[in-house]
Design a protein around this motif. Structure first.
Motif, PDB file in Angstrom:
ATOM      1  N   VAL A  27       7.365   8.272  -6.276  1.00 12.58           N
ATOM      2  CA  VAL A  27       6.793   9.604  -6.455  1.00 12.58           C
ATOM      3  C   VAL A  27       7.727  10.644  -5.851  1.00 12.58           C
ATOM      4  N   VAL A  28       7.771  11.804  -6.486  1.00 11.83           N
ATOM      5  CA  VAL A  28       8.443  12.986  -5.941  1.00 11.83           C
ATOM      6  C   VAL A  28       7.354  13.976  -5.553  1.00 11.83           C
ATOM      7  N   ILE A  29       7.381  14.422  -4.306  1.00  8.99           N
ATOM      8  CA  ILE A  29       6.402  15.402  -3.835  1.00  8.99           C
ATOM      9  C   ILE A  29       7.067  16.768  -3.807  1.00  8.99           C
ATOM     10  N   SER A  59       0.814  -1.218   0.000  1.00 12.39           N
ATOM     11  CA  SER A  59       0.000   0.000   0.000  1.00 12.39           C
ATOM     12  C   SER A  59       0.845   1.264   0.000  1.00 12.39           C
ATOM     13  N   GLU A  60       2.087   1.180   0.470  1.00 11.10           N
ATOM     14  CA  GLU A  60       2.903   2.379   0.610  1.00 11.10           C
ATOM     15  C   GLU A  60       3.833   2.558  -0.582  1.00 11.10           C
ATOM     16  N   ARG A  61       3.872   3.784  -1.060  1.00 12.19           N
ATOM     17  CA  ARG A  61       4.782   4.114  -2.153  1.00 12.19           C
ATOM     18  C   ARG A  61       6.061   4.718  -1.574  1.00 12.19           C
ATOM     19  N   LYS A  62       7.154   4.529  -2.290  1.00 13.52           N
ATOM     20  CA  LYS A  62       8.407   5.145  -1.886  1.00 13.52           C
ATOM     21  C   LYS A  62       8.396   6.603  -2.336  1.00 13.52           C
ATOM     22  N   VAL A  63       8.678   7.489  -1.383  1.00 15.49           N
ATOM     23  CA  VAL A  63       8.536   8.925  -1.601  1.00 15.49           C
ATOM     24  C   VAL A  63       9.896   9.602  -1.562  1.00 15.49           C
ATOM     25  N   ALA A  64      10.066  10.617  -2.421  1.00 15.61           N
ATOM     26  CA  ALA A  64      11.243  11.481  -2.378  1.00 15.61           C
ATOM     27  C   ALA A  64      10.773  12.933  -2.383  1.00 15.61           C
ATOM     28  N   VAL A  65      11.568  13.806  -1.769  1.00 18.85           N
ATOM     29  CA  VAL A  65      11.278  15.240  -1.778  1.00 18.85           C
ATOM     30  C   VAL A  65      12.568  15.998  -2.060  1.00 18.85           C
ATOM     31  N   GLU A  91      -3.271  16.875   1.791  1.00 18.00           N
ATOM     32  CA  GLU A  91      -3.002  16.416   0.425  1.00 18.00           C
ATOM     33  C   GLU A  91      -2.041  15.231   0.425  1.00 18.00           C
ATOM     34  N   VAL A  92      -0.951  15.368   1.185  1.00 17.29           N
ATOM     35  CA  VAL A  92       0.034  14.288   1.256  1.00 17.29           C
ATOM     36  C   VAL A  92      -0.598  13.044   1.869  1.00 17.29           C
ATOM     37  N   ALA A  93      -1.398  13.239   2.914  1.00 17.74           N
ATOM     38  CA  ALA A  93      -2.036  12.109   3.598  1.00 17.74           C
ATOM     39  C   ALA A  93      -3.010  11.398   2.673  1.00 17.74           C
ATOM     40  N   SER A  94      -3.775  12.160   1.896  1.00 15.55           N
ATOM     41  CA  SER A  94      -4.731  11.558   0.972  1.00 15.55           C
ATOM     42  C   SER A  94      -4.023  10.735  -0.088  1.00 15.55           C
ATOM     43  N   TYR A  95      -2.895  11.233  -0.578  1.00 14.50           N
ATOM     44  CA  TYR A  95      -2.152  10.545  -1.630  1.00 14.50           C
ATOM     45  C   TYR A  95      -1.504   9.268  -1.106  1.00 14.50           C
ATOM     46  N   THR A  96      -1.055   9.308   0.156  1.00  9.62           N
ATOM     47  CA  THR A  96      -0.295   8.180   0.713  1.00  9.62           C
ATOM     48  C   THR A  96      -1.136   7.260   1.599  1.00  9.62           C
ATOM     49  N   GLY A  97      -2.428   7.572   1.736  1.00  8.27           N
ATOM     50  CA  GLY A  97      -3.292   6.735   2.572  1.00  8.27           C
ATOM     51  C   GLY A  97      -3.047   6.910   4.058  1.00  8.27           C
ATOM     52  N   LYS A  98      -2.611   8.095   4.465  1.00 10.62           N
ATOM     53  CA  LYS A  98      -2.289   8.350   5.869  1.00 10.62           C
ATOM     54  C   LYS A  98      -3.285   9.327   6.499  1.00 10.62           C
ATOM     55  N   GLU A  99      -4.545   9.269   6.091  1.00 12.02           N
ATOM     56  CA  GLU A  99      -5.537  10.224   6.580  1.00 12.02           C
ATOM     57  C   GLU A  99      -5.700  10.172   8.100  1.00 12.02           C
ATOM     58  N   ILE A 145       9.072   7.969   6.101  1.00 10.69           N
ATOM     59  CA  ILE A 145      10.482   8.314   5.944  1.00 10.69           C
ATOM     60  C   ILE A 145      10.804   8.234   4.452  1.00 10.69           C
ATOM     61  N   PRO A 146      11.151   9.345   3.826  1.00  9.46           N
ATOM     62  CA  PRO A 146      11.405   9.322   2.379  1.00  9.46           C
ATOM     63  C   PRO A 146      12.678   8.555   2.045  1.00  9.46           C
ATOM     64  N   VAL A 147      12.736   8.057   0.813  1.00  9.22           N
ATOM     65  CA  VAL A 147      13.949   7.364   0.379  1.00  9.22           C
ATOM     66  C   VAL A 147      15.021   8.359  -0.049  1.00  9.22           C
ATOM     67  N   ALA A 148      14.612   9.606  -0.371  1.00 10.39           N
ATOM     68  CA  ALA A 148      15.571  10.649  -0.743  1.00 10.39           C
ATOM     69  C   ALA A 148      15.021  11.991  -0.286  1.00 10.39           C
TER      70      ALA A 148
END
Length: 396
Positions: free
Chosen positions: A185-187, A115-121, A221-229, A136-139
């Protein structure tokens, strides 16, 4: 899949052009010999040059292109594994599965179920949105000097440390580091250049550009995208309750005191506020400023004007360059400065840029702690270690 036009065999292509050809034609049969011929180089020299420029061998780069696109197809479609394999350039479904597991660490079917995507910022402030959601982002940008709080807290947990200062989006070194992290994904809180989004898309990486301007809405917005509501709602409720408690503590001490936020830069005095400070002081804590600026400001004023305001309390930023320091040392001996009520009563508070220049949930939380400690002397129970700010449930 749309392909580039066939390369012209009579024209030597640059290394950059060959890489662009690979990006658009990764699903075709590609090998070092053919690609080297496009650049009119020997296979060994081409391979060495490519790895030096882009941090990966030629075929590792092709593999990463294919696997990144496979990840997107697994996330966004109901395609069968054999069809995904063919779409990205593999004729053998089982060979594709082995390559995928080697690159990603899990099988395609396991990745599809995750369910979780790897995120970078790219922005340090967006770290302050992710960590309160338990992500915790990967980058991410990390540096002992420019992002000391996040560096001390998360340096061992974030695999790829990007540059912590603003860099052009076409920075090849940043891109190489980002691709090595293999994010889904890059946020970003700003709109990326179209060329950047195209490059990321070519590697199967999505881009989420936050549309909201306020940190609460951005967090949602971030929570909705990542399922962390649920985590988002919990954290905002925690913050609101804490802000109410700090507001009550401050009001019992401050009464009707007014604040001036002052920034010293070289030989100039500026009436200052930024988005986070404005929301925190005037919104969450309902404190009064000497001048209610509706927008963030950095307006030059004279010492005489500051003396006419004569605020009860001053929040002061002193830039770290040598000329500003000299001006600050000189200012402290000026009779008008020494005559200010805030100075005479000891209600002058020197502020660091970190966290007061950052706009994020973490920064707002840390600023709550600092303003309470500066004004009342009360140290929030959650403050730990040598960094500023209050960890949320021991995590921040």
């Amino acid at each position: 899949m749309k392909h580039n036009k066939e390369y012209e065999p009579c024209r030597q292509m640059s290394l950059h052009e060959v890489r662009a050809y690979m990006v658009c034609n990764f699903d075709r049969p590609l090998n070092v010999t053919t690609l080297a011929a496009m650049a009119n180089l020997s296979p060994s020299y081409f391979g060495d040059s490519f790895k030096k420029a882009y941090g990966q061998s030629v075929m590792d780069y092709v593999t990463s292109l294919r696997i990144n696109h496979a990840k997107r197809l697994l996330r966004e479609t109901d395609m069968k594994l054999r069809d995904i394999a063919k779409t990205i350039g593999y004729s053998d479904e089982f060979y594709f599965s082995r390559k995928f597991k080697k690159e990603v660490g899990v099988s395609p079917s396991a990745y599809e179920r995750a369910s979780e995507r790897k995120v970078a910022v790219y922005s340090p402030s967006l770290l302050g949105h992710l960590v309160v959601l338990g992500i915790i982002p990967v980058a991410a940008p990390l540096d002992a000097k420019w992002t000391p709080y996040y560096y001390q807290q998360y340096q061992q947990h974030i695999a790829v440390h990007l540059k912590a200062v603003e860099t052009p989006w076409n920075d090849d070194n940043q891109e190489i580091m980002l691709l090595a992290a293999k994010p889904d994904v890059v946020i970003s809180h700003v709109e990326l250049p179209e060329t950047t989004k195209q490059r990321l898309s070519a590697h199967g990486i999505d881009v989420l550009t936050l549309q909201s301007s306020g940190w609460r809405e951005q967090l949602r917005e971030v929570a909705s995208y990542t399922g962390k509501e649920a985590a988002c709602d919990s954290w905002i409720a925690f913050y609101e309750a804490k802000a109410a408690a700090v507001r009550a503590d401050l009001q019992s001490v401050l009464q009707q005191d007014k604040f001036a936020i002052i920034r010293l830069y070289r030989d100039g005095i500026h009436l200052y506020n930024n988005k986070g400070m404005k929301e925190l002081l005037c919104g969450d804590l309902q404190l009064s400023l000497v001048e209610e600026e509706m927008e963030p400001c950095n307006r030059p004023i004279t010492l005489e004007q500051l003396a006419s305001f004569d605020p009860e309390r001053i929040l002061l930023f002193v830039c770290l360059d040598e000329s500003t320091r000299i001006s600050w040392l000189t200012l402290q001996h000026h009779s008008l400065w020494r005559g200010l009520r805030a100075v005479q009563n000891g209600y002058l508070y020197l502020l660091p840029s970190n966290p007061w220049y950052e706009y994020s949930p973490v920064a707002m939380n840390r600023m709550l702690d600092e303003i309470l400690l500066m004004v009342t002397g009360k140290s929030p129970n959650a403050i730990q270690g040598v960094v500023h700010g209050a960890p949320f449930l021991g995590e921040l």
